[in-house]
Design an enzyme around this catalytic site. Structure first.
Site, mmCIF file in Angstrom:
data_model
loop_
_atom_site.group_PDB
_atom_site.id
_atom_site.type_symbol
_atom_site.label_atom_id
_atom_site.label_comp_id
_atom_site.label_asym_id
_atom_site.label_seq_id
_atom_site.Cartn_x
_atom_site.Cartn_y
_atom_site.Cartn_z
ATOM 1 N N LYS A 13 34.859 39.010 36.840
ATOM 2 C CA LYS A 13 35.867 40.013 37.196
ATOM 3 C C LYS A 13 37.275 39.651 36.761
ATOM 4 C CE LYS A 13 37.313 40.740 41.490
ATOM 5 N NZ LYS A 13 37.500 41.262 42.860
ATOM 6 N N ASP A 28 42.760 39.027 41.033
ATOM 7 C CA ASP A 28 42.507 40.387 40.527
ATOM 8 C C ASP A 28 43.671 41.324 40.832
ATOM 9 O OD1 ASP A 28 42.262 40.709 43.247
ATOM 10 O OD2 ASP A 28 40.213 41.498 43.213
ATOM 11 N N ARG A 36 31.058 45.207 41.839
ATOM 12 C CA ARG A 36 31.366 46.618 41.580
ATOM 13 C C ARG A 36 31.874 46.857 40.155
ATOM 14 N NH1 ARG A 36 35.186 48.246 46.439
ATOM 15 N NH2 ARG A 36 35.443 45.980 46.626
ATOM 16 N N ASN A 51 38.795 46.045 41.725
ATOM 17 C CA ASN A 51 37.422 45.762 42.137
ATOM 18 C C ASN A 51 36.389 46.574 41.387
ATOM 19 O OD1 ASN A 51 37.936 43.807 44.259
ATOM 20 N ND2 ASN A 51 38.859 45.501 45.390
#
Length: 467
Positions: A22, A102, A15, A227
């Protein structure tokens, strides 16, 4: 009791729609996984294992020797990810912190509070939770009559009653290490996603009669997992607010905190004033009693006490006490200004030392040079340091004077107390206390010659228009 850390950093992060893996996306100048490792360092974790998968090489390159690594070759869920650390950790005695790579906003204070609660209550597991007005998309915390955590139910598996619960799983845990890996071996993929949910460990431990506690954070930002780019911007906003408030609490004045951007590892002394539009990046250190801004961009630079910098760019530069810079100056890597230097508007300094009390007031370039004390460099003067193949050095002694529009063709030395006359292009060394003049002698053509010249230009223009 030893503290161990497991960082989940194997997800692809589709995403984010990015070539960059990420957990390597920066928040306030530092990759998210870097913030998480900082937290584990702050709680004095004895071992740290980062679970890598997609982008493993990039993550390993960034993390380096700060942690050990375990590879999750197949993405079979969070439970499967943590299980990859079993060969390294399952035989250890101690407490294990499991944290997502994250979640850059987790604070060391919260992890310390969780560990303290966990130890005092003799729990098998302690998880972080948060209460949200709109908890959609998050796993719900199911508590029993004693207030202990009974289980976590993922959003897609919730009953209508469970869906109405506003306490969510924040995705950070503390476990008895041996009990963690024993329970992980019993996790199955019998759920809507056919994945091995790490959260099932909680239900397994409760089924064995173990105590599971919940630590509900009072910081609404800590639970944010990044995300997508929207969540990334939210994390950046919260982190920036947290950083700015910490500096203000330590005696730094922000004229407009919302328009001042300070990265995580920047250090600033008391009674410094920051004006809007300024960005301090990397490992920049700013001393006390400085005035920075408006509109400054400073990266990996060291600024002394009592410095004033206006609307300028600094990268890997050193600025001594009492120095003034700008407006519109550019200090490039290797620029070193000693105390009480003046660097004025549209001046560029690169790989050069400017001695104490010297002035480069405007419209000049000083590169690959050593400038002594109390030197004046005039408007438009430059060190000509590059011959198309190699860089060469200019040396200017103490108390020298370099006039306006002077070209110093390196390699060259201007002696102590020497004087270089304005408009000169100097190609030879100038001895101490000597005067260098290197320009064409002026010739005046006499009265009336200017009018003859204008008439000649006018006639030529008229003839051109006729043709």
């Amino acid at each position: 009791m030893r503290v161990l850390g497991v960082v989940l950093a194997a997800g692809q992060g589709k995403r984010m729609k990015s070539k960059l893996y990420k957990v390597l996306h920066p928040v306030c100048g530092k990759p998210m996984v870097g913030h998480v490792l900082d937290v584990l360092d702050a709680v004095r974790a004895d071992r740290k294992v980062v679970i890598v998968g997609h982008g493993a090489e990039a993550v390993q390159s960034y993390v380096g020797d700060r942690a050990e690594f375990a590879l999750q070759a197949e993405q079979l869920g969070t439970g499967h990810a943590v299980l990859m650390a079993a060969p390294m950790l399952e035989g250890e005695d101690g407490i294990t912190v499991v944290i997502c790579g994250d979640t850059p906003l987790i604070r060391p204070e919260s992890i310390e509070a969780m560990i303290r609660l966990h130890r005092e209550q003799g729990a098998a597991a302690t998880l972080m939770s948060a209460k949200l007005e709109s908890p959609q998309g998050y796993g719900r915390i199911i508590r029993n009559g004693q207030g202990h955590v009974e289980k976590i139910v993922e959003q897609k598996d919730c009953t209508p009653e469970q869906d109405a619960i506003d306490e969510i799983n924040a995705g950070t845990y503390v476990f008895d290490n041996r009990k963690l890996f024993a329970a992980l071996s019993q996790v199955t993929n019998d759920n809507a996603q056919n994945e091995y949910y790490f959260t099932d460990v909680i239900g397994i431990l409760r089924g064995q009669g173990e105590k599971v506690l919940g630590y509900c954070t009072t910081d609404a930002s800590e639970w944010i997992g990044v995300n997508d780019r929207i969540a990334l911007s939210e994390a950046e906003k919260y982190m920036r607010q947290r950083i700015n408030r910490e500096h203000m609490a330590n005696g730094v004045t922000f004229i407009d905190p919302a328009a001042t951007y300070i990265e995580k590892d920047v250090r600033i002394g008391a009674d410094t004033v920051l004006y809007p539009g300024s960005s301090l990046r990397g490992r920049t250190v700013v001393g006390a009693d400085c005035v920075i801004g408006p509109g400054c961009d400073i990266t990996d630079s060291t600024i002394g006490d009592g410095v004033q910098i206006k609307q300028s760019v600094l990268a890997e530069a050193e600025v001594g006490d009492g120095t003034t810079v700008g407006p519109f100056a550019y200090l490039r890597p290797g620029a070193k200004l000693e105390a009480n230097v003046k660097i004025g508007d549209f001046v560029e300094i690169k790989n050069a030392t400017i001695g104490e009390g010297s002035k480069v007031s405007h419209l000049s370039y000083v590169g690959d040079a050593s400038v002594g004390r109390n030197v004046n460099v005039g408007c438009g003067a430059i060190t000509v340091n590059y011959d198309g193949y190699n860089k060469h050095k200019t040396v200017i002694g103490d108390d020298a004077f370099v006039g306006s529009n002077v070209n110093l063709i390196a390699p060259i030395t201007i002696g102590q107390g020497a004087y270089v006359v304005a408009g000169s292009t100097v190609t030879q060394d100038v001895p101490d206390n000597d005067v260098a003049i290197a320009r064409e002698r002026q010739t005046n053509k006499g009265p009336g010659y200017a009018e003859k010249l204008r008439s000649r230009f006018k006639a030529a223009k008229e003839n051109k228009s006729k043709t």
